[in-house]
Scaffold this motif. Structure first.
Motif, PDB file in Angstrom:
ATOM      1  N   THR A  79      49.256  19.009  50.958  1.00  0.00           N
ATOM      2  CA  THR A  79      49.127  19.373  52.368  1.00  0.00           C
ATOM      3  C   THR A  79      50.489  19.525  53.028  1.00  0.00           C
ATOM      4  OG1 THR A  79      48.940  17.039  53.005  1.00  0.00           O
ATOM      5  CG2 THR A  79      46.890  18.238  52.600  1.00  0.00           C
ATOM      6  N   SER A  80      50.489  20.165  54.189  1.00  0.00           N
ATOM      7  CA  SER A  80      51.723  20.365  54.934  1.00  0.00           C
ATOM      8  C   SER A  80      51.460  20.168  56.421  1.00  0.00           C
ATOM      9  CB  SER A  80      52.280  21.769  54.668  1.00  0.00           C
ATOM     10  OG  SER A  80      53.580  21.902  55.204  1.00  0.00           O
ATOM     11  N   LEU A  81      52.533  19.938  57.169  1.00  0.00           N
ATOM     12  CA  LEU A  81      52.438  19.788  58.618  1.00  0.00           C
ATOM     13  C   LEU A  81      52.644  21.118  59.338  1.00  0.00           C
ATOM     14  CD1 LEU A  81      54.575  16.533  58.975  1.00  0.00           C
ATOM     15  CD2 LEU A  81      52.086  16.701  59.076  1.00  0.00           C
TER      16      LEU A  81
ATOM     17  N   ASN B  61      48.396  29.905  33.335  1.00  0.00           N
ATOM     18  CA  ASN B  61      47.279  30.109  34.283  1.00  0.00           C
ATOM     19  C   ASN B  61      47.264  29.072  35.409  1.00  0.00           C
ATOM     20  OD1 ASN B  61      46.271  32.289  32.706  1.00  0.00           O
ATOM     21  ND2 ASN B  61      45.222  30.826  31.361  1.00  0.00           N
ATOM     22  N   GLY B  62      48.399  28.445  35.682  1.00  0.00           N
ATOM     23  CA  GLY B  62      48.457  27.419  36.721  1.00  0.00           C
ATOM     24  C   GLY B  62      48.534  27.989  38.126  1.00  0.00           C
ATOM     25  N   ARG B  63      48.163  27.176  39.113  1.00  0.00           N
ATOM     26  CA  ARG B  63      48.166  27.571  40.510  1.00  0.00           C
ATOM     27  C   ARG B  63      48.533  26.386  41.389  1.00  0.00           C
ATOM     28  NH1 ARG B  63      42.558  28.082  39.361  1.00  0.00           N
ATOM     29  NH2 ARG B  63      43.413  27.654  37.296  1.00  0.00           N
ATOM     30  N   SER B  64      49.022  26.700  42.588  1.00  0.00           N
ATOM     31  CA  SER B  64      49.394  25.651  43.531  1.00  0.00           C
ATOM     32  C   SER B  64      48.889  26.000  44.926  1.00  0.00           C
ATOM     33  CB  SER B  64      50.917  25.493  43.554  1.00  0.00           C
ATOM     34  OG  SER B  64      51.322  24.657  44.613  1.00  0.00           O
ATOM     35  N   PHE B  65      48.279  25.019  45.585  1.00  0.00           N
ATOM     36  CA  PHE B  65      47.757  25.212  46.942  1.00  0.00           C
ATOM     37  C   PHE B  65      48.478  24.283  47.921  1.00  0.00           C
ATOM     38  CE2 PHE B  65      44.280  26.355  44.124  1.00  0.00           C
ATOM     39  CZ  PHE B  65      43.754  27.511  44.691  1.00  0.00           C
ATOM     40  N   ILE B  66      48.844  24.822  49.079  1.00  0.00           N
ATOM     41  CA  ILE B  66      49.309  24.027  50.210  1.00  0.00           C
ATOM     42  C   ILE B  66      48.300  24.224  51.328  1.00  0.00           C
ATOM     43  CG2 ILE B  66      51.079  23.753  51.986  1.00  0.00           C
ATOM     44  CD1 ILE B  66      51.999  22.689  49.322  1.00  0.00           C
ATOM     45  N   ALA B  67      47.706  23.141  51.801  1.00  0.00           N
ATOM     46  CA  ALA B  67      46.640  23.233  52.796  1.00  0.00           C
ATOM     47  C   ALA B  67      47.065  22.582  54.113  1.00  0.00           C
ATOM     48  CB  ALA B  67      45.379  22.549  52.266  1.00  0.00           C
ATOM     49  N   LEU B  68      46.589  23.142  55.210  1.00  0.00           N
ATOM     50  CA  LEU B  68      46.844  22.581  56.541  1.00  0.00           C
ATOM     51  C   LEU B  68      45.856  23.186  57.526  1.00  0.00           C
ATOM     52  CD1 LEU B  68      50.022  24.233  58.158  1.00  0.00           C
ATOM     53  CD2 LEU B  68      48.790  25.228  56.228  1.00  0.00           C
ATOM     54  N   TYR B  69      45.626  22.483  58.620  1.00  0.00           N
ATOM     55  CA  TYR B  69      44.835  23.058  59.697  1.00  0.00           C
ATOM     56  C   TYR B  69      45.647  24.165  60.361  1.00  0.00           C
ATOM     57  CZ  TYR B  69      42.223  18.615  59.446  1.00  0.00           C
ATOM     58  OH  TYR B  69      41.505  17.523  59.036  1.00  0.00           O
TER      59      TYR B  69
ATOM     60  N   SER C  57      60.193  24.880  49.298  1.00  0.00           N
ATOM     61  CA  SER C  57      60.877  26.104  49.717  1.00  0.00           C
ATOM     62  C   SER C  57      59.951  27.307  49.599  1.00  0.00           C
ATOM     63  CB  SER C  57      62.134  26.326  48.868  1.00  0.00           C
ATOM     64  OG  SER C  57      61.810  26.965  47.644  1.00  0.00           O
ATOM     65  N   ARG C  58      60.299  28.353  50.297  1.00  0.00           N
ATOM     66  CA  ARG C  58      59.488  29.572  50.227  1.00  0.00           C
ATOM     67  C   ARG C  58      59.536  30.197  48.845  1.00  0.00           C
ATOM     68  NH1 ARG C  58      63.109  33.413  54.263  1.00  0.00           N
ATOM     69  NH2 ARG C  58      64.821  33.888  52.830  1.00  0.00           N
ATOM     70  N   ASN C  59      60.542  29.832  48.058  1.00  0.00           N
ATOM     71  CA  ASN C  59      60.617  30.332  46.686  1.00  0.00           C
ATOM     72  C   ASN C  59      59.536  29.717  45.799  1.00  0.00           C
ATOM     73  OD1 ASN C  59      63.052  31.577  47.491  1.00  0.00           O
ATOM     74  ND2 ASN C  59      64.214  29.746  46.973  1.00  0.00           N
ATOM     75  N   ASP C  60      59.054  28.538  46.195  1.00  0.00           N
ATOM     76  CA  ASP C  60      58.138  27.781  45.344  1.00  0.00           C
ATOM     77  C   ASP C  60      56.706  27.735  45.859  1.00  0.00           C
ATOM     78  OD1 ASP C  60      60.174  27.066  43.511  1.00  0.00           O
ATOM     79  OD2 ASP C  60      60.866  25.495  44.870  1.00  0.00           O
ATOM     80  N   VAL C  61      56.453  28.329  47.022  1.00  0.00           N
ATOM     81  CA  VAL C  61      55.096  28.305  47.562  1.00  0.00           C
ATOM     82  C   VAL C  61      54.236  29.334  46.831  1.00  0.00           C
ATOM     83  CG1 VAL C  61      55.436  30.023  49.406  1.00  0.00           C
ATOM     84  CG2 VAL C  61      53.778  28.169  49.721  1.00  0.00           C
ATOM     85  N   ASP C  62      52.970  29.015  46.642  1.00  0.00           N
ATOM     86  CA  ASP C  62      52.039  29.891  45.927  1.00  0.00           C
ATOM     87  C   ASP C  62      50.935  30.342  46.877  1.00  0.00           C
ATOM     88  OD1 ASP C  62      50.613  31.242  43.993  1.00  0.00           O
ATOM     89  OD2 ASP C  62      50.008  29.462  42.879  1.00  0.00           O
ATOM     90  N   MET C  63      49.959  29.474  47.125  1.00  0.00           N
ATOM     91  CA  MET C  63      48.874  29.808  48.045  1.00  0.00           C
ATOM     92  C   MET C  63      48.846  28.830  49.215  1.00  0.00           C
ATOM     93  SD  MET C  63      45.780  30.980  45.494  1.00  0.00           S
ATOM     94  CE  MET C  63      46.235  30.060  44.027  1.00  0.00           C
ATOM     95  N   VAL C  64      48.690  29.364  50.416  1.00  0.00           N
ATOM     96  CA  VAL C  64      48.570  28.556  51.627  1.00  0.00           C
ATOM     97  C   VAL C  64      47.157  28.715  52.165  1.00  0.00           C
ATOM     98  CG1 VAL C  64      49.437  28.151  53.966  1.00  0.00           C
ATOM     99  CG2 VAL C  64      51.022  28.835  52.146  1.00  0.00           C
ATOM    100  N   VAL C  65      46.533  27.597  52.528  1.00  0.00           N
ATOM    101  CA  VAL C  65      45.117  27.611  52.915  1.00  0.00           C
ATOM    102  C   VAL C  65      44.937  26.941  54.275  1.00  0.00           C
ATOM    103  CG1 VAL C  65      42.770  27.063  52.165  1.00  0.00           C
ATOM    104  CG2 VAL C  65      44.598  27.282  50.460  1.00  0.00           C
ATOM    105  N   THR C  66      44.206  27.572  55.164  1.00  0.00           N
ATOM    106  CA  THR C  66      43.728  26.955  56.401  1.00  0.00           C
ATOM    107  C   THR C  66      42.214  27.128  56.442  1.00  0.00           C
ATOM    108  OG1 THR C  66      43.741  28.908  57.848  1.00  0.00           O
ATOM    109  CG2 THR C  66      45.846  27.730  57.567  1.00  0.00           C
ATOM    110  N   GLU C  67      41.608  26.687  57.531  1.00  0.00           N
ATOM    111  CA  GLU C  67      40.161  26.860  57.677  1.00  0.00           C
ATOM    112  C   GLU C  67      39.770  28.322  57.845  1.00  0.00           C
ATOM    113  OE1 GLU C  67      41.584  25.764  61.915  1.00  0.00           O
ATOM    114  OE2 GLU C  67      42.208  25.489  59.823  1.00  0.00           O
ATOM    115  N   TYR C  68      40.778  29.210  57.959  1.00  0.00           N
ATOM    116  CA  TYR C  68      40.494  30.641  58.107  1.00  0.00           C
ATOM    117  C   TYR C  68      40.698  31.440  56.821  1.00  0.00           C
ATOM    118  CZ  TYR C  68      39.995  29.757  63.041  1.00  0.00           C
ATOM    119  OH  TYR C  68      39.542  29.275  64.253  1.00  0.00           O
TER     120      TYR C  68
END
Length: 440
Positions: A311-313, A349-357, A389-400
């Motif tokens: 998660t992220s702020l 086949n790996g993936r990474s999620f960062i989630a936040l409201y 960092s933005r170099n390492d971000v994959d998928m960002v998820v919100t409620e939308y």
């Protein structure tokens, strides 16, 4: 507890343990529920005779007087690898400071900077062979313990005997303090509507047989709940949670598709309910391993189909994730976020999620009223730490929805991140992106 001859002569009282601490000492204690609660709760009692004692902690559970009360700040300071509520409150006293870190390097880098005089933590009673289990954490504990001048362990029969790389022989311990307090628990937080929406978005992108890592909080709990229909998931995680236990008990996590540590559930520490601790006790399917190994991105990457969920702020329009501070105010820490995000993307086949409201309610300093703000922003707050960092971000998820950012341009990121921002902020975000020259 004391009948074991191999431990004869090692038991001391709290007061005797405190008498071993002197001015200038550097103390390291265990992470989370593995901290030496009774000794640390009484540490302020020797403030009259010591100066400049450093206590290094991570995710501490006890709001002990020695760091919460500013009158003791000449005697004690706390250096932390990961903040909790009490640390956030005490940082204004001027005696609490963060050690920026990737979690797998905590012990390695700290030992490079400062020699540990005393390690104090928790452990289970010694068995008939003289072995104790460090129980609920091995992120850095065993590694620091080996290098410390003095080792003091609070022995507590209420702690689960975990297996993996957490066993130590009593000959490596100088003193034992007999305790009987209940293990600190982290109650299950009930997922709200936003959590469940985010959890479903992520669960829809997790396949049967994937190997998962879950972080802490309502969103990861919602993800765990949303995974109940999956089959044969694996586990290679930093934190072992109650939600993970529920997935194992339900037969969702089996480890049967893992190509690395087949059938084993790998973690670095655990924090959760009493039911979780009972489940961990003497459970041979669970490997509680050294965090230097567990969180090493190259080790994580050996698991095919590895998925990290954190998660992220706040996230800016280029993908930078501020996951640990609100402006300059420290809130938590990077922890294993970068370790697991990078390791997962290195995996086949790996993936990474960062989630936040998509939004948060904050106080307007001018009016004193609470107002809704977007957590997807043109720029991070002044002074904010970039945890991923933005170099390492994959998928960002919100409620939308989900913004897939891997390999994308800045212009594409702006478009995709705005699409998962709260609708009432989208037009303004696009306007600001153009005004500030993020896009043209």
């Amino acid at each position: 507890m004391r009948e074991n001859n191999i431990s004869k002569g090692k038991y001391i009282t709290i007061d005797e343990a405190l008498s071993l601490i002197k001015s200038g000492d550097v103390i390291v204690t265990g992470l989370g529920a593995a901290e030496a609660r009774d000794i640390l709760s009484n540490l302020h009692r020797i403030a009259y005779r010591v100066k400049d004692v450093t206590v290094t902690t991570c995710l501490p559970q006890v709001p002990a007087e020695y760091f919460m009360n500013p009158k003791y700040k000449d005697s004690f300071r706390m250096d932390g690898w990961f903040y909790t509520g009490p640390m956030r409150k005490a940082q204004k006293n001027g005696n609490v400071s963060l050690i920026p870190n990737h979690l797998h390097l905590t012990a390695f880098k700290r030992q490079f900077h400062k020699k540990t005089n005393i390690y104090m933590g928790t452990a289970t009673p010694p068995d008939k062979h003289g072995y104790l289990s460090l129980s609920l954490s091995n992120i850095y504990e065993k590694r620091i313990l080996k290098e410390a001048d003095l080792v003091i362990l609070e022995i507590n029969k209420n702690y689960p005997r975990t297996l993996g790389d957490v066993e130590i022989h009593i000959s490596d311990v100088d003193y034992l303090v007999e305790t009987d307090y209940p293990v600190p628990v982290l109650p299950d937080s009930e997922p709200n509507e936003k959590d469940l929406l985010i959890g479903k978005f992520i669960a829809d992108r997790i396949n049967d047989g994937d190997c998962i890592q879950l972080g802490i909080g309502g969103i990861p709990n919602a993800v765990a709940a949303s995974l109940m229909g999956k089959k044969d998931l694996g586990l290679h995680t930093e934190m072992f949670t109650t939600g993970i236990m529920n997935l194992i008990k339900a037969g969702v996590i089996t480890g049967k598709k893992k190509n690395f540590n087949y059938g084993k559930h790998v973690a670095g520490f655990a924090l959760g309910t009493r039911e979780l601790y009972d489940f961990l006790d003497d459970n041979p399917s669970i490997m509680m391993m050294d965090g230097y190994w567990t969180n090493d991105p190259y080790v994580i990457a050996q698991n095919d189909n590895q998925v990290s969920i954190n998660t992220s702020l706040e996230v800016d329009l280029t993908g930078q994730c501020a996951s640990e501070s609100i402006g300059p105010m420290q809130f938590s820490a990077t922890g294993g976020q970068a370790d697991t995000a990078v390791g997962s993307q290195m995996s086949k086949n790996g993936r990474s999620f960062i989630a936040l409201y998509s939004t948060a309610m904050v106080e307007n300093k001018e009016t004193g009223e609470r107002e809704e703000i977007s957590k997807i922003v043109p720029f991070l707050k002044q002074g904010a730490a970039v945890s991923l960092s933005r170099n390492d971000v994959d998928m960002v998820v919100t409620e939308y929805g989900v913004a897939e950012l891997r390999g994308t341009t800045i212009a594409e990121r702006v478009e995709r991140l705005i699409s998962i921002a709260h609708p009432k902020f989208r037009e303004e975000l696009l306007k600001q992106a153009k005004e500030f020259g993020i896009i043209y």
